[in-house]
Design a protein around this motif. Structure first.
Motif, PDB file in Angstrom:
ATOM      1  N   PHE A  40      61.370  -0.392   4.010  1.00 50.84           N
ATOM      2  CA  PHE A  40      61.468   0.539   2.897  1.00 50.84           C
ATOM      3  C   PHE A  40      62.514   0.004   1.919  1.00 50.84           C
ATOM      4  CE2 PHE A  40      59.214   4.365   4.311  1.00 50.84           C
ATOM      5  CZ  PHE A  40      59.062   4.108   5.659  1.00 50.84           C
ATOM      6  N   ARG A  41      62.520   0.552   0.726  1.00 54.58           N
ATOM      7  CA  ARG A  41      63.599   0.263  -0.217  1.00 54.58           C
ATOM      8  C   ARG A  41      63.925   1.533  -0.996  1.00 54.58           C
ATOM      9  NH1 ARG A  41      60.254  -3.676  -4.325  1.00 54.58           N
ATOM     10  NH2 ARG A  41      58.998  -2.075  -5.371  1.00 54.58           N
ATOM     11  N   GLN A  42      65.166   1.565  -1.457  1.00 52.17           N
ATOM     12  CA  GLN A  42      65.603   2.687  -2.274  1.00 52.17           C
ATOM     13  C   GLN A  42      66.368   2.145  -3.469  1.00 52.17           C
ATOM     14  OE1 GLN A  42      67.778   5.749  -0.202  1.00 52.17           O
ATOM     15  NE2 GLN A  42      67.237   7.234  -1.769  1.00 52.17           N
ATOM     16  N   GLY A  50      58.128   3.047   0.929  1.00 52.50           N
ATOM     17  CA  GLY A  50      57.666   2.008   1.835  1.00 52.50           C
ATOM     18  C   GLY A  50      57.115   0.829   1.055  1.00 52.50           C
ATOM     19  N   VAL A  51      57.486  -0.373   1.456  1.00 52.29           N
ATOM     20  CA  VAL A  51      57.004  -1.567   0.758  1.00 52.29           C
ATOM     21  C   VAL A  51      56.107  -2.436   1.618  1.00 52.29           C
ATOM     22  CG1 VAL A  51      58.990  -1.610  -0.794  1.00 52.29           C
ATOM     23  CG2 VAL A  51      59.069  -2.932   1.311  1.00 52.29           C
ATOM     24  N   ALA A  52      56.274  -2.382   2.943  1.00 49.09           N
ATOM     25  CA  ALA A  52      55.450  -3.204   3.822  1.00 49.09           C
ATOM     26  C   ALA A  52      55.552  -2.666   5.238  1.00 49.09           C
ATOM     27  CB  ALA A  52      55.893  -4.661   3.792  1.00 49.09           C
ATOM     28  N   TYR A  63      50.694  -3.302   2.717  1.00 48.15           N
ATOM     29  CA  TYR A  63      51.664  -3.476   1.639  1.00 48.15           C
ATOM     30  C   TYR A  63      51.465  -2.411   0.569  1.00 48.15           C
ATOM     31  CZ  TYR A  63      52.338  -8.056   3.738  1.00 48.15           C
ATOM     32  OH  TYR A  63      52.615  -9.071   4.616  1.00 48.15           O
ATOM     33  N   ALA A  64      52.551  -2.089  -0.090  1.00 45.46           N
ATOM     34  CA  ALA A  64      52.455  -1.253  -1.272  1.00 45.46           C
ATOM     35  C   ALA A  64      51.801  -2.060  -2.393  1.00 45.46           C
ATOM     36  CB  ALA A  64      53.847  -0.796  -1.699  1.00 45.46           C
ATOM     37  N   ASP A  65      51.188  -1.366  -3.333  1.00 42.18           N
ATOM     38  CA  ASP A  65      50.556  -2.059  -4.452  1.00 42.18           C
ATOM     39  C   ASP A  65      51.559  -2.929  -5.201  1.00 42.18           C
ATOM     40  OD1 ASP A  65      48.318   0.694  -5.369  1.00 42.18           O
ATOM     41  OD2 ASP A  65      48.178  -0.859  -3.834  1.00 42.18           O
TER      42      ASP A  65
END
Length: 129
Positions: A40-42, A50-52, A63-65
């Motif tokens: 995740f990233r913030q 969530g990114v992956a 994966y996220a778009d």
């Protein structure tokens, strides 16, 4: 529950690359059980996203778009480590990156993940122009 430990963040120019690592407690990504491991990233002022994700049993990835084609998630069960290779970084990739344990046997779902809820300290990624 043991928290994951993230590392590998830093400052990089747009277009550059970084590889993040997540040290996982022994047994969490063993060959005898399956779970989803997430990154995740913030970003400042934004919600965590969530990114992956990778399912430890089959090795399937999601994966996220916004990260598809640029980020690659992988894991090394022998080293109890989950990686996030980030290429072609953009300014909007800036943020604190966290890895997280999914609940055993639940499928990966970036939009609505089932998590154990024990977050690490994260690792800062800063992308500049």
């Amino acid at each position: 529950q043991v928290q994951p430990v993230e590392s590998g963040g830093g400052s990089v120019q747009a277009g550059g690359s970084l590889r993040l690592s997540c040290a996982v407690a022994p047994g969490y990504i063993s060959s005898t059980s399956s779970r989803c491991m997430y990154w995740f990233r913030q970003a400042p002022g934004k919600e965590r996203e969530g990114v992956a994700a990778i399912y430890t049993g089959r090795g399937s990835t999601t994966y996220a778009d916004s990260t598809e084609g640029r980020f690659t998630i992988s894991l090394d069960k022998a080293k109890n480590t989950v990686y996030l290779q980030m290429n072609s970084l953009k300014l909007e990739d800036t943020g604190v990156y966290y890895c997280a344990y999914g609940r055993p046997w639940y499928p990966c779902a970036l939009a609505d993940p089932e998590l154990l809820g024990n977050w690490g300290q994260g690792t800062q990624v800063t992308v500049s122009s």
